[in-house]
Design an enzyme around this catalytic site. Sequence first.
Site, PDB file in Angstrom:
ATOM      1  CD  GLU A  95      12.271 -31.542  -4.665  1.00 41.52           C
ATOM      2  OE1 GLU A  95      11.112 -31.956  -4.781  1.00 41.52           O
ATOM      3  OE2 GLU A  95      12.594 -30.330  -4.697  1.00 41.52           O
ATOM      4  CG  ASP A 149      14.632 -28.095  -4.869  1.00 41.75           C
ATOM      5  OD1 ASP A 149      14.671 -29.059  -5.641  1.00 41.75           O
ATOM      6  OD2 ASP A 149      13.816 -27.999  -3.930  1.00 41.75           O
ATOM      7  CD  GLU A 163      12.511 -24.482  -5.661  1.00 39.47           C
ATOM      8  OE1 GLU A 163      11.548 -25.225  -5.913  1.00 39.47           O
ATOM      9  OE2 GLU A 163      12.747 -24.027  -4.517  1.00 39.47           O
ATOM     10  CG  ASN A 196       5.980 -30.716   8.487  1.00 36.56           C
ATOM     11  OD1 ASN A 196       6.213 -29.658   7.922  1.00 36.56           O
ATOM     12  ND2 ASN A 196       6.359 -30.984   9.728  1.00 36.56           N
ATOM     13  N   GLY A 206      12.496 -28.437   4.476  1.00 38.29           N
ATOM     14  CA  GLY A 206      13.459 -27.893   3.550  1.00 38.29           C
ATOM     15  C   GLY A 206      14.600 -27.194   4.268  1.00 38.29           C
ATOM     16  CD  GLU A 266      13.249 -23.600   2.984  1.00 35.51           C
ATOM     17  OE1 GLU A 266      13.857 -23.613   4.085  1.00 35.51           O
ATOM     18  OE2 GLU A 266      12.061 -23.953   2.872  1.00 35.51           O
TER      19      GLU A 266
END
Length: 234
Positions: free
Chosen positions: A55, A57, A59, A84, A87, A89
């Site tokens: 992905e 993203d 958001e 699990n 990511g 971020e």
Amino acid sequence: MIWLDKTSGSGFKSVQPYRSGYFGVAIKLQPGYTAGVITSFYLSNNEDHPGNHDEIDIEFLGTTPDQLYTLQTNVYIRGSGDGNIIGREMKFHLWFDPTQDYHNYAALWTPSNIIFFVDDVPIRRYTRKSEATFPTRPMWVYGSIWDASSWATENGRYKADYNYEPFVGKYKNFKINGCTADGPASCRPPSVSPPGSAGLSQQQLLTMNWVQSNYLVYDYCQDPKRDHGQTPEC
């Protein structure tokens, strides 16, 4: 326009998947109480690779009326398959109120970098350092608005409150320019800047550094609670 109420959410998906490109849209967010609600624009191949997906993203994490919206950028690479998903971020506040007008949000995905933009200002660059830490499989373009009460606002402290429904995300001015999954091998993703360091000009690099110095509120690479053996690019 897409919306969420207590009966259902909504979203959209591109007609075809892409393997690189520039993906942008103008979004206007709902003011007031939006805690627990995620408004998003992203690339994913979860339907093709459930539990093992990629992905990219953009958001918006819903908020309470006295707090700022948080823009979360994220990159997933081949989820572990056991739920699990790891990511990557980076979270930002913005230098404007995203509920007052439309602003442009975009991701440029090339074979060597993923660059996130807000109103053409680069805010984050994620560089390909190895095959294992970079998404290379085709992805579809999505938008959605959904209830993420368990984590979205202050780690789940504030939940979605359907007394404020419907929660609405307004989208317009889509700018999709990329190489489709079944397109010719000679296709190359667009450039958004003159030749420079890793696809950004010197001025763009300076601007990105300014954003990260003033508006960055979370960086996964700087989080001591994270297991960085799972994110070796840090």
